[in-house]
Scaffold this motif. Structure first.
Motif, PDB file in Angstrom:
ATOM      1  N   GLY A  71       6.170 -19.922  34.520  1.00 17.88           N
ATOM      2  CA  GLY A  71       4.978 -19.677  33.628  1.00 17.88           C
ATOM      3  C   GLY A  71       5.342 -19.137  32.383  1.00 17.88           C
ATOM      4  N   ILE A  72       5.830 -17.968  32.332  1.00 20.42           N
ATOM      5  CA  ILE A  72       6.185 -17.325  31.339  1.00 20.42           C
ATOM      6  C   ILE A  72       7.073 -18.055  29.992  1.00 20.42           C
ATOM      7  CG2 ILE A  72       7.544 -15.166  30.250  1.00 20.42           C
ATOM      8  CD1 ILE A  72       6.745 -13.866  32.704  1.00 20.42           C
ATOM      9  N   ILE A  73       8.149 -18.790  30.678  1.00 27.51           N
ATOM     10  CA  ILE A  73       9.019 -19.673  30.105  1.00 27.51           C
ATOM     11  C   ILE A  73       8.100 -20.969  29.315  1.00 27.51           C
ATOM     12  CG2 ILE A  73      10.850 -21.511  30.252  1.00 27.51           C
ATOM     13  CD1 ILE A  73      12.094 -19.615  32.289  1.00 27.51           C
ATOM     14  N   ASP A  74       7.313 -21.427  30.247  1.00 28.54           N
ATOM     15  CA  ASP A  74       6.544 -22.485  29.638  1.00 28.54           C
ATOM     16  C   ASP A  74       5.641 -21.981  28.352  1.00 28.54           C
ATOM     17  OD1 ASP A  74       7.372 -24.220  31.552  1.00 28.54           O
ATOM     18  OD2 ASP A  74       5.724 -24.195  32.816  1.00 28.54           O
ATOM     19  N   GLU A  75       4.884 -20.769  28.693  1.00 31.40           N
ATOM     20  CA  GLU A  75       4.178 -20.200  27.460  1.00 31.40           C
ATOM     21  C   GLU A  75       5.238 -20.140  26.347  1.00 31.40           C
ATOM     22  OE1 GLU A  75       1.579 -16.899  28.473  1.00 31.40           O
ATOM     23  OE2 GLU A  75       2.062 -17.408  30.268  1.00 31.40           O
ATOM     24  N   THR A  76       6.363 -19.412  26.424  1.00 33.38           N
ATOM     25  CA  THR A  76       7.267 -19.112  25.272  1.00 33.38           C
ATOM     26  C   THR A  76       7.711 -20.475  24.477  1.00 33.38           C
ATOM     27  OG1 THR A  76       7.928 -17.121  26.569  1.00 33.38           O
ATOM     28  CG2 THR A  76       9.312 -17.904  24.781  1.00 33.38           C
ATOM     29  N   ASN A  77       7.794 -21.429  25.469  1.00 35.12           N
ATOM     30  CA  ASN A  77       8.412 -22.799  24.782  1.00 35.12           C
ATOM     31  C   ASN A  77       7.088 -23.432  23.915  1.00 35.12           C
ATOM     32  OD1 ASN A  77      10.705 -22.831  25.873  1.00 35.12           O
ATOM     33  ND2 ASN A  77      10.334 -24.005  27.846  1.00 35.12           N
ATOM     34  N   ALA A  78       5.980 -23.360  24.357  1.00 38.93           N
ATOM     35  CA  ALA A  78       4.714 -24.062  23.479  1.00 38.93           C
ATOM     36  C   ALA A  78       4.617 -23.088  22.567  1.00 38.93           C
ATOM     37  CB  ALA A  78       3.498 -23.715  24.603  1.00 38.93           C
ATOM     38  N   THR A  79       4.610 -21.791  22.332  1.00 39.82           N
ATOM     39  CA  THR A  79       4.474 -20.857  21.356  1.00 39.82           C
ATOM     40  C   THR A  79       5.867 -21.159  20.325  1.00 39.82           C
ATOM     41  OG1 THR A  79       3.771 -19.123  22.559  1.00 39.82           O
ATOM     42  CG2 THR A  79       4.419 -18.737  20.238  1.00 39.82           C
ATOM     43  N   ALA A  80       7.034 -21.416  20.631  1.00 40.28           N
ATOM     44  CA  ALA A  80       8.180 -21.712  19.893  1.00 40.28           C
ATOM     45  C   ALA A  80       7.798 -23.004  19.227  1.00 40.28           C
ATOM     46  CB  ALA A  80       9.501 -21.780  20.667  1.00 40.28           C
ATOM     47  N   GLN A  81       7.122 -24.018  19.799  1.00 45.74           N
ATOM     48  CA  GLN A  81       6.828 -25.206  19.138  1.00 45.74           C
ATOM     49  C   GLN A  81       5.709 -25.195  18.270  1.00 45.74           C
ATOM     50  OE1 GLN A  81       6.483 -28.008  22.587  1.00 45.74           O
ATOM     51  NE2 GLN A  81       8.430 -27.264  23.447  1.00 45.74           N
ATOM     52  N   GLY A  82       5.166 -24.039  17.984  1.00 46.87           N
ATOM     53  CA  GLY A  82       4.144 -23.864  17.119  1.00 46.87           C
ATOM     54  C   GLY A  82       2.580 -24.202  17.241  1.00 46.87           C
ATOM     55  N   ALA A  83       2.170 -24.454  18.700  1.00 45.82           N
ATOM     56  CA  ALA A  83       1.028 -24.551  19.175  1.00 45.82           C
ATOM     57  C   ALA A  83      -0.020 -23.431  18.813  1.00 45.82           C
ATOM     58  CB  ALA A  83       0.881 -24.754  20.792  1.00 45.82           C
ATOM     59  N   GLU A  84      -1.105 -23.744  18.226  1.00 40.16           N
ATOM     60  CA  GLU A  84      -2.203 -22.726  17.989  1.00 40.16           C
ATOM     61  C   GLU A  84      -2.811 -22.141  18.840  1.00 40.16           C
ATOM     62  OE1 GLU A  84      -4.023 -23.906  13.861  1.00 40.16           O
ATOM     63  OE2 GLU A  84      -3.998 -25.852  14.993  1.00 40.16           O
ATOM     64  N   VAL A  85      -2.950 -22.993  20.020  1.00 43.90           N
ATOM     65  CA  VAL A  85      -3.409 -22.550  21.328  1.00 43.90           C
ATOM     66  C   VAL A  85      -2.656 -22.945  22.562  1.00 43.90           C
ATOM     67  CG1 VAL A  85      -5.727 -22.677  22.804  1.00 43.90           C
ATOM     68  CG2 VAL A  85      -5.979 -22.883  20.224  1.00 43.90           C
ATOM     69  N   VAL A  86      -2.561 -22.019  23.315  1.00 48.43           N
ATOM     70  CA  VAL A  86      -1.871 -22.314  24.640  1.00 48.43           C
ATOM     71  C   VAL A  86      -2.496 -22.274  25.959  1.00 48.43           C
ATOM     72  CG1 VAL A  86       0.114 -21.806  26.293  1.00 48.43           C
ATOM     73  CG2 VAL A  86       0.366 -21.509  23.646  1.00 48.43           C
ATOM     74  N   LEU A  87      -2.925 -23.243  26.505  1.00 50.45           N
ATOM     75  CA  LEU A  87      -3.725 -23.188  27.684  1.00 50.45           C
ATOM     76  C   LEU A  87      -2.912 -23.013  28.977  1.00 50.45           C
ATOM     77  CD1 LEU A  87      -6.148 -26.108  26.889  1.00 50.45           C
ATOM     78  CD2 LEU A  87      -6.318 -23.816  26.326  1.00 50.45           C
ATOM     79  N   ILE A  88      -3.267 -22.159  29.588  1.00 42.05           N
ATOM     80  CA  ILE A  88      -2.240 -21.660  30.929  1.00 42.05           C
ATOM     81  C   ILE A  88      -2.977 -22.095  32.263  1.00 42.05           C
ATOM     82  CG2 ILE A  88      -0.986 -19.876  31.940  1.00 42.05           C
ATOM     83  CD1 ILE A  88      -1.491 -18.422  29.030  1.00 42.05           C
ATOM     84  N   ASP A  89      -2.471 -23.208  32.682  1.00 41.41           N
ATOM     85  CA  ASP A  89      -3.053 -23.705  33.960  1.00 41.41           C
ATOM     86  C   ASP A  89      -2.417 -22.778  35.246  1.00 41.41           C
ATOM     87  OD1 ASP A  89      -3.914 -24.863  36.245  1.00 41.41           O
ATOM     88  OD2 ASP A  89      -3.874 -27.042  35.286  1.00 41.41           O
ATOM     89  N   ARG A  90      -2.947 -21.654  35.651  1.00 36.81           N
ATOM     90  CA  ARG A  90      -2.450 -20.662  36.563  1.00 36.81           C
ATOM     91  C   ARG A  90      -1.708 -19.415  35.930  1.00 36.81           C
ATOM     92  NH1 ARG A  90      -3.451 -22.392  41.387  1.00 36.81           N
ATOM     93  NH2 ARG A  90      -3.516 -24.406  42.253  1.00 36.81           N
ATOM     94  N   ALA A  91      -2.737 -18.654  35.709  1.00 38.29           N
ATOM     95  CA  ALA A  91      -2.163 -17.214  35.206  1.00 38.29           C
ATOM     96  C   ALA A  91      -1.376 -16.677  35.983  1.00 38.29           C
ATOM     97  CB  ALA A  91      -3.324 -16.343  34.869  1.00 38.29           C
ATOM     98  N   ALA A  92      -0.682 -15.643  35.789  1.00 36.73           N
ATOM     99  CA  ALA A  92       0.644 -15.083  36.584  1.00 36.73           C
ATOM    100  C   ALA A  92      -0.080 -14.612  37.992  1.00 36.73           C
ATOM    101  CB  ALA A  92       1.115 -14.016  35.758  1.00 36.73           C
ATOM    102  N   HIS A  93      -0.944 -13.891  37.836  1.00 36.48           N
ATOM    103  CA  HIS A  93      -1.688 -13.238  39.065  1.00 36.48           C
ATOM    104  C   HIS A  93      -2.248 -14.437  40.148  1.00 36.48           C
ATOM    105  CE1 HIS A  93      -1.730  -9.562  36.887  1.00 36.48           C
ATOM    106  NE2 HIS A  93      -2.106  -8.814  38.090  1.00 36.48           N
ATOM    107  N   ASP A  94      -2.379 -15.684  39.749  1.00 41.35           N
ATOM    108  CA  ASP A  94      -2.488 -16.513  40.499  1.00 41.35           C
ATOM    109  C   ASP A  94      -1.347 -16.889  41.566  1.00 41.35           C
ATOM    110  OD1 ASP A  94      -4.446 -19.109  40.781  1.00 41.35           O
ATOM    111  OD2 ASP A  94      -2.230 -19.948  41.217  1.00 41.35           O
ATOM    112  N   ALA A  95      -0.186 -16.684  41.253  1.00 40.06           N
ATOM    113  CA  ALA A  95       0.901 -16.709  42.179  1.00 40.06           C
ATOM    114  C   ALA A  95       1.109 -15.631  43.206  1.00 40.06           C
ATOM    115  CB  ALA A  95       2.276 -16.814  41.677  1.00 40.06           C
ATOM    116  N   ILE A  96       0.553 -14.630  42.812  1.00 37.97           N
ATOM    117  CA  ILE A  96       0.568 -13.336  43.806  1.00 37.97           C
ATOM    118  C   ILE A  96      -0.636 -13.548  44.657  1.00 37.97           C
ATOM    119  CG2 ILE A  96       0.078 -10.853  43.886  1.00 37.97           C
ATOM    120  CD1 ILE A  96       1.788 -10.555  41.265  1.00 37.97           C
ATOM    121  N   ALA A  97      -1.700 -14.100  44.164  1.00 37.02           N
ATOM    122  CA  ALA A  97      -2.908 -14.433  45.245  1.00 37.02           C
ATOM    123  C   ALA A  97      -2.561 -15.253  46.231  1.00 37.02           C
ATOM    124  CB  ALA A  97      -4.278 -14.728  44.346  1.00 37.02           C
ATOM    125  N   TYR A  98      -1.727 -16.252  45.977  1.00 41.57           N
ATOM    126  CA  TYR A  98      -1.406 -17.298  46.667  1.00 41.57           C
ATOM    127  C   TYR A  98      -0.147 -16.752  47.857  1.00 41.57           C
ATOM    128  CZ  TYR A  98      -3.319 -21.662  45.145  1.00 41.57           C
ATOM    129  OH  TYR A  98      -4.214 -22.595  44.964  1.00 41.57           O
TER     130      TYR A  98
END
Length: 199
Positions: A71-98
């Motif tokens: 998830g962190i890598i995906d966000e970083t890639n989206a930022t590197a491509q210049g997206a003005e908004v990154v929508l994150i489907d499953r924040a990091a804490h989601d994995a811990i809850a699961y």
């Protein structure tokens, strides 16, 4: 080297089939309608399974770490491509809850040091979220019958999601199945991004 300003990050977490992806799609459509470039991450569970990692009731420390890191890598890639908004489907804490729900489902106890390590990793992402939405389970809403969901496990995940957020006092907005709650979440996200664009 091109440098892009930090994007707005809007994340969602919650148990399965509670409208997370649909909510982000609605936000994405609205933002694109206002001319913003939007990137959306997701499908982490399916990608973890494709990598040979367990998911759902079989979630482990290893698969949890993979989901958070990917998830962190995906966000970083989206930022590197210049997206003005990154929508994150499953924040990091989601994995811990699961993970916690899966361990409870199997009547196991998460190793304390591993849980603390994963929580630390997930917590590093919180300052980046401009908005964090947490969907709320409503069992009256029918789910796609093509999914073979365990209702008890689904409840466990919902419980662990909201317990994690409450115990760590993580700022978030609850989103229920009520259409007004959904519409309010979309409006909140759009206003946040448009307000910043006008400054």
């Amino acid at each position: 080297m091109t440098s892009f300003p930090p994007p707005h990050r809007i994340a969602v977490l919650g148990t399965h089939s509670t409208g997370k992806t649909m909510l982000l799609r609605r936000i994405e459509m609205e933002l694109r309608g206002h001319g913003l470039t939007v990137a959306r991450t997701g499908r982490l569970g399916k990608r973890a399974a494709a990598a040979g990692l367990p998911k759902m009731q079989h979630h482990t420390v290893q698969s949890t770490e993979w989901v958070i890191a990917q998830g962190i890598i995906d966000e970083t890639n989206a930022t590197a491509q210049g997206a003005e908004v990154v929508l994150i489907d499953r924040a990091a804490h989601d994995a811990i809850a699961y993970l916690e729900a899966a361990m409870a489902h199997r009547a196991e106890t998460p190793p304390r040091l591993e849980r603390e390590r994963l929580l630390t990793l997930a917590s590093t992402q919180l300052p980046k979220y401009d908005l964090l939405f947490a969907t709320v389970l409503d069992e009256r809403v029918p789910v796609d019958t093509s999914h073979d969901y365990d209702a008890a496990f689904r409840r466990l995940v919902d419980d662990r999601v909201h317990r994690l957020l409450a115990n760590d006092s993580i700022p978030h907005q609850r989103v229920t199945s009520d259409p007004d709650s959904q519409a309010n979440a979309v409006e909140m996200a759009v206003q946040l991004c448009l307000k910043e664009e006008l400054v």
